[in-house]
Motif scaffolding. Structure first.
Motif, PDB file in Angstrom:
ATOM      1  N   TYR A 145       0.809  -1.212   0.000  1.00  0.00           N
ATOM      2  CA  TYR A 145       0.000   0.000   0.000  1.00  0.00           C
ATOM      3  C   TYR A 145       0.843   1.263   0.000  1.00  0.00           C
ATOM      4  CZ  TYR A 145      -3.995  -2.983   0.786  1.00  0.00           C
ATOM      5  OH  TYR A 145      -4.960  -3.937   0.639  1.00  0.00           O
ATOM      6  N   SER A 146       2.086   1.181   0.416  1.00  0.00           N
ATOM      7  CA  SER A 146       2.933   2.366   0.435  1.00  0.00           C
ATOM      8  C   SER A 146       3.394   2.771  -0.970  1.00  0.00           C
ATOM      9  CB  SER A 146       4.156   2.127   1.326  1.00  0.00           C
ATOM     10  OG  SER A 146       4.924   1.064   0.816  1.00  0.00           O
ATOM     11  N   ARG A 147       3.143   1.910  -1.984  1.00  0.00           N
ATOM     12  CA  ARG A 147       3.588   2.220  -3.353  1.00  0.00           C
ATOM     13  C   ARG A 147       2.476   2.008  -4.390  1.00  0.00           C
ATOM     14  NH1 ARG A 147       8.469  -1.618  -2.733  1.00  0.00           N
ATOM     15  NH2 ARG A 147       9.561  -0.630  -1.022  1.00  0.00           N
ATOM     16  N   PRO A 148       1.379   2.724  -4.284  1.00  0.00           N
ATOM     17  CA  PRO A 148       0.290   2.518  -5.256  1.00  0.00           C
ATOM     18  C   PRO A 148       0.670   2.916  -6.682  1.00  0.00           C
ATOM     19  CG  PRO A 148      -0.195   4.377  -3.815  1.00  0.00           C
ATOM     20  CD  PRO A 148       1.037   3.720  -3.272  1.00  0.00           C
ATOM     21  N   THR A 149       1.562   3.876  -6.846  1.00  0.00           N
ATOM     22  CA  THR A 149       1.967   4.285  -8.194  1.00  0.00           C
ATOM     23  C   THR A 149       2.669   3.137  -8.910  1.00  0.00           C
ATOM     24  OG1 THR A 149       2.174   6.564  -7.472  1.00  0.00           O
ATOM     25  CG2 THR A 149       3.283   5.982  -9.521  1.00  0.00           C
ATOM     26  N   THR A 150       3.489   2.388  -8.182  1.00  0.00           N
ATOM     27  CA  THR A 150       4.175   1.229  -8.764  1.00  0.00           C
ATOM     28  C   THR A 150       3.154   0.220  -9.268  1.00  0.00           C
ATOM     29  OG1 THR A 150       6.060   1.543  -7.299  1.00  0.00           O
ATOM     30  CG2 THR A 150       5.836  -0.620  -8.306  1.00  0.00           C
ATOM     31  N   ALA A 151       2.122  -0.032  -8.496  1.00  0.00           N
ATOM     32  CA  ALA A 151       1.090  -0.984  -8.894  1.00  0.00           C
ATOM     33  C   ALA A 151       0.386  -0.530 -10.170  1.00  0.00           C
ATOM     34  CB  ALA A 151       0.067  -1.167  -7.770  1.00  0.00           C
TER      35      ALA A 151
END
Length: 180
Positions: free
Chosen positions: A91-97
């Protein structure tokens, strides 16, 4: 990676018709791929490599490069199915997802355009099938792939090892109801 010796499998796998599997470790900059064939109960590495996009290119250009590369691989090898890593993120990296979702989407589009079925596998499931540990480190995964495919060295970069692991896992989970 160069093709190498086959690995003998026992039981029901020996009676199955030949199957070609394309494993994919999707990425926006680097996507690993591995093509394996299982025939008469033996694994055989056909080809493995990476599809790279230009690091500083616009996203539409990166996605086009990924799609074009995957389309060429699909046309050349005509796999029975594609095994691809299921999307996950912290959840700390939604942009990566979101970015990974774009890459995975064009890869699945290439498979759909080629009429190749797609099977998705969670990374922890692949690791569990390959090593018995759902949180195995990359080095352990590379060693497991080396052993399963009887390679002379561990596959590198890790994207290739991951793609081959996904292909091997795809075979095992598709052909062994006890693992599914």
């Amino acid at each position: 990676m160069n093709p190498t010796a086959a690995v003998k499998l026992g039981g029901a796998a020996a009676n199955q018709p030949p199957v070609t599997i394309l494993g994919i470790d999707p990425g926006l900059n680097t996507s690993g791929y591995g093509v394996i064939r299982v025939q008469k109960g033996q694994f055989q590495l056909i080809e493995a490599g990476i599809v790279r996009s230009k690091a500083k290119a616009a996203i539409e250009d990166k996605l086009l490069e990924i799609h074009t590369g995957m389309t060429e691989i699909l046309q050349q090898h005509r796999p029975d199915f594609m095994a691809i890593e299921q999307l996950f993120t912290h959840y700390s990296r939604p942009t990566t997802a979101i970015l990974m979702g774009h890459a995975r989407g064009v890869i699945c589009l290439a498979a759909g355009s080629a009429g190749v079925p797609v099977k998705s596998f969670e990374p922890t499931r692949v690791k569990k099938v390959m090593t018995g540990n759902g949180h195995a480190p990359k080095s352990q995964m590379q060693l497991a792939v080396k052993l399963q495919l009887k390679l002379h060295e561990v596959p590198e970069p890790a994207d290739i090892a991951d793609a081959l692991a996904i292909a091997i896992c795809g075979f095992h989970l598709s052909h062994n109801p006890l693992l599914a």
